[in-house]
Design an enzyme around this catalytic site. Structure first.
Site: not given
Ligand code: GLP
Length: 242
Positions: A70, A138, A140, A145
């Site tokens: 990314d 979380n 991810h 996400e």
């Protein structure tokens, strides 16, 4: 649920060395290995150990190809918060992968649609042998996400407030953190032949427990890895709450 292998290291350094050894052995066995690489503080130790192993063995990397997961939208490669910059600093400045074989999404591309499509097509053409992953609190992976479709390919994403806050520690102030990124999708990541997932530190214990619990749901992006046949999880004792 597939049974993944968990390598239970005690310290961060030990986890980093174990991960580096897995990649090093793959590079030794296959000269034209295609590596999928990750950023974040978690893999820093692994890159350090890996570059030392490669240089000590004088390993030839002239046929190696890399793809990063990314990149932030709006940061160019000279920006010291970009993932281009991170990769150069932590790995590519220390080893000899030909520049033309290094692929990182361009967060300042004029045509983002074209950028993500071409990136996905190139991954399909080359195929990733081993993909490195970290994890967000979380759950991810890359910048996928919670709620991201398991069918997602390389795409533009909006970062959650939690991720922006977590990543703000690298920036002068929270307002400087980009709100968007380009990221391999979850289906892109699943195309890799082998995946190594690194989880380190007490603040990731919840994410690690969520993954290990085995529940598969789009609310927990990392849980897609239970559908992959070849996943190695590497943890340190803090991530396991020991
Ligand atoms: C970012 C990256 C992820 C990384 C995560 C955790 O969101 N896009 O690939 O796994 O941060 O980073 P860290 O290892 O610094 O906790």
């Amino acid at each position: 649920m597939t049974k993944f292998t968990e390598v239970k290291a005690s310290t961060y350094d030990e986890m980093s060395r174990e991960a580096a050894k897995i990649i090093f052995d793959d590079l030794k066995a296959k000269k034209d290995t295609v590596l999928g690489l990750a950023t974040g503080s978690t893999p820093e130790g692994m890159y350090d150990a890996l570059s030392t192993m490669i240089n000590e063995a004088d390993l030839d990397l002239s046929e190696v190809t890399t793809f990063n997961l990314d990149e932030y939208v709006g940061l160019d490669e000279d920006n010291d918060q970009s993932y281009h910059y991170f990769m150069d600093k932590n790995l590519f400045s220390k080893i000899d992968v030909p520049k033309e074989n290094i692929h990182i999404l361009n967060g300042v591309a004029d045509n983002i649609e074209k950028e993500v499509k071409e990136y996905e097509a190139l991954i399909d053409e080359k195929g990733i042998d081993i993909q490195v992953l970290g994890i967000g609190r979380n759950g991810h992976i890359a910048f996928n996400e919670p709620g991201t479709s398991f069918d997602s390919l390389t795409h533009r994403v909006q970062l959650t407030d939690e991720t922006i806050e977590d990543n703000a520690r690298f920036f002068e102030k929270k307002e400087d953190v980009p709100t968007e990124a380009l990221s391999m999708g979850l289906a892109t990541i699943m195309k890799a032949k082998k995946i190594i997932l690194l989880i380190s530190g007490a603040n990731k214990q919840e994410a690690r427990d969520l993954f290990v619990s085995g529940e598969v749901s789009e609310d927990v992006p990392v849980s897609i890895l239970h559908n992959h046949p070849n996943v190695i999880l590497l943890t340190d004792s803090e991530a396991r709450g020991e």
